[in-house]
Design a protein around this motif. Structure first.
Motif, short mmCIF file in Angstrom:
data_model
loop_
_atom_site.label_atom_id
_atom_site.label_comp_id
_atom_site.label_asym_id
_atom_site.label_seq_id
_atom_site.Cartn_x
_atom_site.Cartn_y
_atom_site.Cartn_z
N ASN A 181 75.97 18.46 0.58
CA ASN A 181 76.44 18.07 1.91
C ASN A 181 75.92 19.01 2.99
O ASN A 181 75.06 19.86 2.76
N HIS A 182 76.48 18.87 4.19
CA HIS A 182 76.03 19.62 5.35
C HIS A 182 76.22 21.12 5.19
O HIS A 182 75.46 21.92 5.74
N ASP A 183 77.24 21.52 4.43
CA ASP A 183 77.54 22.94 4.23
C ASP A 183 76.97 23.48 2.92
O ASP A 183 77.24 24.63 2.57
N LEU A 184 76.22 22.66 2.20
CA LEU A 184 75.62 23.04 0.91
C LEU A 184 76.68 23.58 -0.05
O LEU A 184 76.47 24.56 -0.77
N THR A 185 77.82 22.90 -0.08
CA THR A 185 78.96 23.36 -0.87
C THR A 185 78.63 23.49 -2.35
O THR A 185 79.03 24.45 -3.01
N ARG A 186 77.88 22.52 -2.89
CA ARG A 186 77.59 22.54 -4.33
C ARG A 186 76.60 23.63 -4.72
O ARG A 186 76.54 24.04 -5.88
N ASN A 187 75.79 24.06 -3.79
CA ASN A 187 74.74 25.03 -4.07
C ASN A 187 74.88 26.28 -3.21
O ASN A 187 73.89 26.97 -2.94
N LEU A 188 76.10 26.59 -2.80
CA LEU A 188 76.32 27.67 -1.84
C LEU A 188 75.78 29.00 -2.37
O LEU A 188 75.05 29.71 -1.67
N GLY A 189 76.13 29.34 -3.60
CA GLY A 189 75.69 30.61 -4.16
C GLY A 189 74.18 30.71 -4.26
O GLY A 189 73.58 31.74 -3.93
N THR A 190 73.56 29.62 -4.69
CA THR A 190 72.10 29.60 -4.82
C THR A 190 71.42 29.74 -3.46
O THR A 190 70.47 30.51 -3.29
N ALA A 191 71.91 28.97 -2.48
CA ALA A 191 71.31 29.01 -1.15
C ALA A 191 71.48 30.38 -0.50
O ALA A 191 70.56 30.89 0.15
N LEU A 192 72.65 30.98 -0.68
CA LEU A 192 72.86 32.31 -0.12
C LEU A 192 71.97 33.34 -0.81
O LEU A 192 71.38 34.20 -0.14
N ALA A 193 71.84 33.26 -2.12
CA ALA A 193 70.99 34.21 -2.84
C ALA A 193 69.54 34.08 -2.39
O ALA A 193 68.85 35.10 -2.20
N ARG A 194 69.07 32.86 -2.21
CA ARG A 194 67.70 32.65 -1.74
C ARG A 194 67.52 33.19 -0.32
O ARG A 194 66.48 33.78 0.01
N SER A 195 68.53 33.00 0.51
CA SER A 195 68.45 33.47 1.89
C SER A 195 68.44 34.99 1.96
O SER A 195 67.65 35.59 2.71
N VAL A 196 69.31 35.63 1.19
CA VAL A 196 69.36 37.09 1.17
C VAL A 196 68.04 37.66 0.66
O VAL A 196 67.48 38.60 1.25
N ALA A 197 67.50 37.08 -0.40
CA ALA A 197 66.24 37.57 -0.96
C ALA A 197 65.10 37.41 0.04
O ALA A 197 64.23 38.29 0.15
N PHE A 198 65.10 36.31 0.78
CA PHE A 198 64.08 36.05 1.79
C PHE A 198 64.11 37.13 2.87
O PHE A 198 63.07 37.70 3.23
N PHE A 199 65.30 37.43 3.37
CA PHE A 199 65.40 38.46 4.41
C PHE A 199 65.07 39.85 3.85
O PHE A 199 64.43 40.66 4.52
N LYS A 200 65.49 40.13 2.62
CA LYS A 200 65.18 41.44 2.05
C LYS A 200 63.68 41.66 1.93
O LYS A 200 63.18 42.78 2.11
N ALA A 201 62.95 40.60 1.64
CA ALA A 201 61.51 40.71 1.47
C ALA A 201 60.76 40.82 2.78
O ALA A 201 59.60 41.26 2.81
N ARG A 202 61.41 40.43 3.88
CA ARG A 202 60.68 40.29 5.16
C ARG A 202 61.22 41.14 6.29
O ARG A 202 60.59 41.20 7.34
N LEU A 203 62.36 41.75 6.12
CA LEU A 203 62.91 42.60 7.18
C LEU A 203 62.88 44.07 6.76
O LEU A 203 63.02 44.39 5.59
#
Length: 325
Positions: free
Chosen positions: A303-325
């Motif tokens: 859904n709009h809040d990615l409820t079913r994949n929240l943990g996965t989406a957050l982990a991918r987002s954190v890893a993306f920022f860690k690699a680029r900031l």
């Protein structure tokens, strides 16, 4: 009644006006041309010192505060997180956190997006989630994000405030945005190429032709008619994106993707009832067409809040920022 007393009472009534209220005077000043990316680039966004308004319960490895900063003279509140411990050389990396649409009069600084912001705070980032003008206790009037420039200006001044904060490394700042916050994130990155990376979840990231013609989700009943009429006002003055593409393209961040200073990571669910997956797909294709790096994640049935994949989406987002900031 004496004039001074009358003026004092008038001032009290003005200050007591509910957050999210729209005055005819403020609406009359709005012109869609103010959304032009070239015009936005000519403005200054100094922000200000982040002033602590309230110290909140700490997170597991970070401190939390309600702070305020200045944006065009308005006091804008925000939720700030700061990692514990000694900052790395140059300061902590930071993320400007742009929330999606919430009825401004029910918005509260410490409600919603708590788990999202917590994930980045735990990972060692300073985070700053703005209460756009007219939201909660922020000053100003909530005139929407798509046809009035105020929210964009508030996001840019949040960025400016972080850049001047001694705890933050000004060369290591990214942006995260959800829904309308994704629209603001893409605009901010088109305005200021110093933003190192952006993550957008379920973003309203189409150009204005797409926003006007391909977005068929129900309009929230909480949006005042006067704000909705800003679109009609703009079309009456400048024509449609089809009849006047030169004008509307200048308003769209999609026209300036080659100027982005960093990569994007995009997330959306196929069962999103608020934002079309088409917006996500088009932006990913546009990024690739101009040779800009982009990661695209589409979650089947979510859904709009990615409820079913929240943990996965957050982990991918954190890893993306860690690699680029």
């Amino acid at each position: 009644m004496t004039r001074p007393l009358a003026l004092a009472l008038l001032g009290a009534l003005t200050l007591a006006a509910p957050a999210g209220a729209q005055s005819a005077a403020a609406l009359a000043k709005v012109d869609a041309a103010q959304m032009s990316i070239p015009a936005a680039r000519q403005k200054s966004y100094p922000g200000s010192t982040l002033t602590v308004r309230q110290t909140l319960a700490a997170g597991v490895n970070y401190r939390r505060y309600v702070v305020s900063y200045l944006s065009e003279g308005l006091r804008i509140n925000a939720l700030l997180t700061v990692p514990n411990g000694t900052p790395p050389k140059g300061g902590w990396p930071a993320i400007v956190f742009n929330h999606g649409y919430i009825p401004p009069n029910v918005y509260r600084t410490t409600e919603r997006y708590v788990a999202y912001q917590d994930a980045f705070a735990r990972a060692g980032f300073v985070t700053l989630k703005s209460d756009y003008r007219g939201h909660g206790s922020s000053q100003g009037e909530a005139l929407g994000g798509y046809f009035a420039p105020g929210y964009t200006t508030d996001v840019m001044n949040a960025l400016g405030s972080l850049k001047r904060d001694s705890r933050v490394n000004a060369a290591r700042i990214g942006m995260w945005g959800h829904s309308m916050g994704g629209f603001l994130t893409l605009r901010a990155m088109a305005i200021d190429p110093t933003i190192k990376a952006g993550v957008i979840w379920a973003g309203v990231v189409a150009d204005y032709d797409g926003i006007m013609n391909d977005w068929n989700s129900p309009v929230p009943a909480s949006i005042p008619r006067a704000v909705l009429e800003l679109r009609q006002k703009a079309v009456a003055k400048y024509g449609t994106p089809g009849s006047n593409p030169a004008f509307w393209n200048k308003l769209s961040a999609n026209s300036y993707l080659k100027d982005l200073g960093g990569p994007l990571q995009l997330h959306i669910g196929t069962a999103d009832e608020d934002v079309p997956v088409l917006f996500h797909e088009r932006l990913a294709a546009q990024m690739k067409a101009v040779g800009k790096p982009v990661q695209s994640y589409v979650y089947p049935g979510d859904n709009h809040d990615l409820t079913r994949n929240l943990g996965t989406a957050l982990a991918r987002s954190v890893a993306f920022f860690k690699a680029r900031l």
